[in-house]
Scaffold this motif. Structure first.
Motif, PDB file in Angstrom:
ATOM      1  N   CYS A  73       0.833  -1.216   0.000  1.00 15.03           N
ATOM      2  CA  CYS A  73       0.000   0.000   0.000  1.00 15.03           C
ATOM      3  C   CYS A  73       0.861   1.257   0.000  1.00 15.03           C
ATOM      4  O   CYS A  73       1.797   1.374   0.790  1.00 15.03           O
ATOM      5  N   GLN A  74       0.508   2.213  -0.848  1.00 13.31           N
ATOM      6  CA  GLN A  74       1.145   3.527  -0.845  1.00 13.31           C
ATOM      7  C   GLN A  74       0.331   4.466   0.044  1.00 13.31           C
ATOM      8  O   GLN A  74      -0.902   4.532  -0.069  1.00 13.31           O
ATOM      9  N   VAL A  75       1.023   5.213   0.913  1.00 16.81           N
ATOM     10  CA  VAL A  75       0.363   6.071   1.886  1.00 16.81           C
ATOM     11  C   VAL A  75       0.667   7.528   1.562  1.00 16.81           C
ATOM     12  O   VAL A  75       1.827   7.952   1.562  1.00 16.81           O
ATOM     13  N   THR A  76      -0.363   8.308   1.274  1.00 14.61           N
ATOM     14  CA  THR A  76      -0.196   9.734   1.015  1.00 14.61           C
ATOM     15  C   THR A  76      -1.216  10.518   1.831  1.00 14.61           C
ATOM     16  O   THR A  76      -2.131   9.938   2.437  1.00 14.61           O
ATOM     17  N   ALA A  77      -1.074  11.841   1.811  1.00 14.92           N
ATOM     18  CA  ALA A  77      -2.009  12.686   2.548  1.00 14.92           C
ATOM     19  C   ALA A  77      -3.422  12.586   1.984  1.00 14.92           C
ATOM     20  O   ALA A  77      -4.405  12.810   2.693  1.00 14.92           O
ATOM     21  N   SER A  78      -3.534  12.228   0.705  1.00 17.42           N
ATOM     22  CA  SER A  78      -4.860  12.151   0.084  1.00 17.42           C
ATOM     23  C   SER A  78      -5.496  10.772   0.201  1.00 17.42           C
ATOM     24  O   SER A  78      -6.633  10.576  -0.219  1.00 17.42           O
ATOM     25  N   GLY A  79      -4.763   9.818   0.768  1.00 16.59           N
ATOM     26  CA  GLY A  79      -5.349   8.502   0.960  1.00 16.59           C
ATOM     27  C   GLY A  79      -4.364   7.371   0.719  1.00 16.59           C
ATOM     28  O   GLY A  79      -3.165   7.593   0.550  1.00 16.59           O
ATOM     29  N   VAL A  80      -4.899   6.177   0.694  1.00 16.38           N
ATOM     30  CA  VAL A  80      -4.097   4.960   0.525  1.00 16.38           C
ATOM     31  C   VAL A  80      -4.415   4.347  -0.827  1.00 16.38           C
ATOM     32  O   VAL A  80      -5.590   4.191  -1.188  1.00 16.38           O
ATOM     33  N   THR A  81      -3.369   4.003  -1.563  1.00 16.32           N
ATOM     34  CA  THR A  81      -3.522   3.290  -2.830  1.00 16.32           C
ATOM     35  C   THR A  81      -2.976   1.882  -2.658  1.00 16.32           C
ATOM     36  O   THR A  81      -1.814   1.708  -2.285  1.00 16.32           O
ATOM     37  N   VAL A  82      -3.822   0.887  -2.887  1.00 15.17           N
ATOM     38  CA  VAL A  82      -3.381  -0.509  -2.821  1.00 15.17           C
ATOM     39  C   VAL A  82      -2.726  -0.844  -4.162  1.00 15.17           C
ATOM     40  O   VAL A  82      -3.391  -0.849  -5.199  1.00 15.17           O
ATOM     41  N   LEU A  83      -1.432  -1.112  -4.137  1.00 13.58           N
ATOM     42  CA  LEU A  83      -0.704  -1.387  -5.370  1.00 13.58           C
ATOM     43  C   LEU A  83      -0.916  -2.811  -5.854  1.00 13.58           C
ATOM     44  O   LEU A  83      -0.874  -3.070  -7.064  1.00 13.58           O
ATOM     45  N   THR A  84      -1.112  -3.744  -4.934  1.00 11.33           N
ATOM     46  CA  THR A  84      -1.354  -5.142  -5.293  1.00 11.33           C
ATOM     47  C   THR A  84      -2.853  -5.367  -5.427  1.00 11.33           C
ATOM     48  O   THR A  84      -3.495  -5.961  -4.553  1.00 11.33           O
ATOM     49  N   ASP A  85      -3.422  -4.883  -6.502  1.00 15.89           N
ATOM     50  CA  ASP A  85      -4.865  -4.891  -6.694  1.00 15.89           C
ATOM     51  C   ASP A  85      -5.308  -6.276  -7.169  1.00 15.89           C
ATOM     52  O   ASP A  85      -5.112  -6.652  -8.329  1.00 15.89           O
ATOM     53  N   PHE A  86      -5.874  -7.034  -6.237  1.00 13.85           N
ATOM     54  CA  PHE A  86      -6.315  -8.400  -6.541  1.00 13.85           C
ATOM     55  C   PHE A  86      -7.439  -8.741  -5.566  1.00 13.85           C
ATOM     56  O   PHE A  86      -7.383  -8.359  -4.397  1.00 13.85           O
ATOM     57  N   PRO A  87      -8.482  -9.469  -6.013  1.00 15.15           N
ATOM     58  CA  PRO A  87      -9.622  -9.760  -5.120  1.00 15.15           C
ATOM     59  C   PRO A  87      -9.186 -10.432  -3.813  1.00 15.15           C
ATOM     60  O   PRO A  87      -8.251 -11.239  -3.783  1.00 15.15           O
ATOM     61  N   ARG A  88      -9.901 -10.075  -2.737  1.00 19.05           N
ATOM     62  CA  ARG A  88      -9.600 -10.641  -1.416  1.00 19.05           C
ATOM     63  C   ARG A  88     -10.670 -11.608  -0.932  1.00 19.05           C
ATOM     64  O   ARG A  88     -10.515 -12.206   0.127  1.00 19.05           O
ATOM     65  N   GLU A  89     -11.753 -11.747  -1.696  1.00 13.53           N
ATOM     66  CA  GLU A  89     -12.775 -12.705  -1.308  1.00 13.53           C
ATOM     67  C   GLU A  89     -12.195 -14.121  -1.422  1.00 13.53           C
ATOM     68  O   GLU A  89     -11.351 -14.395  -2.272  1.00 13.53           O
ATOM     69  N   LEU A  90     -12.685 -15.008  -0.559  1.00  7.06           N
ATOM     70  CA  LEU A  90     -12.211 -16.386  -0.607  1.00  7.06           C
ATOM     71  C   LEU A  90     -12.639 -17.013  -1.932  1.00  7.06           C
ATOM     72  O   LEU A  90     -13.823 -17.113  -2.232  1.00  7.06           O
ATOM     73  N   THR A  91     -11.656 -17.433  -2.707  1.00  2.42           N
ATOM     74  CA  THR A  91     -11.885 -17.907  -4.065  1.00  2.42           C
ATOM     75  C   THR A  91     -11.545 -19.386  -4.184  1.00  2.42           C
ATOM     76  O   THR A  91     -10.511 -19.830  -3.685  1.00  2.42           O
ATOM     77  N   ARG A  92     -12.409 -20.117  -4.864  1.00  2.00           N
ATOM     78  CA  ARG A  92     -12.134 -21.527  -5.145  1.00  2.00           C
ATOM     79  C   ARG A  92     -11.254 -21.633  -6.388  1.00  2.00           C
ATOM     80  O   ARG A  92     -11.522 -20.977  -7.408  1.00  2.00           O
ATOM     81  N   ILE A  93     -10.222 -22.461  -6.303  1.00  2.00           N
ATOM     82  CA  ILE A  93      -9.377 -22.755  -7.455  1.00  2.00           C
ATOM     83  C   ILE A  93      -9.365 -24.263  -7.686  1.00  2.00           C
ATOM     84  O   ILE A  93      -9.761 -25.033  -6.816  1.00  2.00           O
ATOM     85  N   ALA A  94      -8.887 -24.656  -8.862  1.00  2.00           N
ATOM     86  CA  ALA A  94      -8.794 -26.072  -9.257  1.00  2.00           C
ATOM     87  C   ALA A  94     -10.171 -26.717  -9.239  1.00  2.00           C
ATOM     88  O   ALA A  94     -10.356 -27.817  -8.753  1.00  2.00           O
TER      89      ALA A  94
END
Length: 333
Positions: A312-333
């Motif tokens: 995450c990048q932290v600035t006075a205007s807010g936080v930008t998540v650089l590793t933008d990828f879903p966080r919901e529990l996802t089924r694979i395979a």
């Protein structure tokens, strides 16, 4: 790494001398051509005994004392250099954390490199997930991921990828082994690409070829809520210990306080672990312009573990998540 940050030279044998008169980099002949391509305002000396040469240069500039990074030297090395400095009429003073504190705030070029590394990382994960099959070994998954990072623009892996399946996911820094991924496993993947010398760091946890049971779901939801609370609180000036406490309280309310066994996060940049450290025992605040990880986890030994991590990048205007990828529990395979 401090020499590289100060001068732009990546070398396994180099010293940087910064005085009120000049910046000089000393390196050996293996890196002479790269050194001569640095900013023209940087003086270059070629000598294998880089620290002794830097001390001699400081003496020529009239210095009477010279700060030297204490963490970079053994006691024996410091004693040898102290003798060199004494012969030059100078005193050596051990200093700690001066450059690291400056490095904690990233400039635009650094953020651009970290963004590129993060984008290569998440693109590689997207390419990997459809190829994972029950029966693959952890090592096979890790090597496929690292291949994809190269295909997606990464120049190297930021660190040895962590691929941990089933009970191995309860080991925070498990090294991939011969265990085969099974249906019903949690699969924890902690990884990152490197671009222009800068490191990304990301973790996601997946459910393999099945539906999570109630215990898996409860733990995952608690970690996801903890990560969300910490990202929401992340801002310039917040005490690192307070940020850790916010994430930890969410897990405590869910009954998992004792199972979050590491700090909440750390800075990233030219090294995968940089200042600031975000932990209950750490001091200091998050500086404006920092790029840090937020990575709560819960680990049930012998059963499974969950970690969700973002850069995450932290600035006075807010936080930008650089590793933008879903966080919901996802089924694979």
């Amino acid at each position: 790494m401090n020499v590289q940050w100060l001068t732009g030279l990546a070398s396994s044998n180099a010293a940087a001398l910064v005085t009120d008169r000049r910046v000089r980099v000393v390196t050996d002949s293996r890196y002479a051509q790269q050194a001569l391509c640095l900013d023209p305002g940087i003086d270059v000396s070629v000598d294998r005994a880089v620290l002794s040469r830097a001390i001699a240069s400081a003496a020529q500039d009239g210095a009477v004392s010279l700060g030297i990074e204490a963490e970079s030297l053994t006691v024996a090395m410091f004693a040898t250099l102290q003798a060199v400095a004494t012969a030059q009429g100078m005193q050596l003073v051990g200093v700690s954390g001066v450059i690291e504190e400056l490095r904690a705030t990233k400039d635009k070029a650094e953020v651009d490199a970290l963004t590129a590394a993060s984008e290569a990382s998440t693109a590689a994960l997207r390419a990997l997930l459809p190829t994972i099959e029950v029966g693959m070994t952890e090592i096979e998954v890790a090597r496929r991921l690292e291949l994809e990072m190269g295909r997606c623009g990464g120049e190297d892996r930021a660190f040895p990828s962590i691929v941990a399946s089933g009970p191995n996911s309860a080991i925070p820094h498990h090294m991939p082994g011969s265990r085969r991924v099974e249906a019903g496993d949690f699969l924890k993947i902690d990884f990152g690409a490197m671009c222009r010398g800068y490191h990304a760091d990301c973790t996601r946890t997946f459910i393999v070829a099945g539906t999570p049971d109630r215990r898996q779901s409860v733990v995952y939801d608690a970690v996801q809520a903890s990560a969300a609370a910490a990202r929401a609180a992340l801002r310039p000036g917040i005490e690192v210990a307070e940020l850790d406490r916010i994430a930890r309280c969410v897990l405590a309310d869910a009954g998992f306080a004792e199972l979050f066994t590491h700090g909440l996060g750390h800075g990233v940049g030219l090294q995968i672990h940089e200042s600031p450290l975000i932990a209950a025992s750490a001091a200091g605040t998050i500086p404006e312009g920092a790029v840090v990880t937020i990575e709560p986890g819960v680990y049930l030994p012998g059963e499974f573990g969950v970690r969700i991590e973002d850069t995450c990048q932290v600035t006075a205007s807010g936080v930008t998540v650089l590793t933008d990828f879903p966080r919901e529990l996802t089924r694979i395979a």
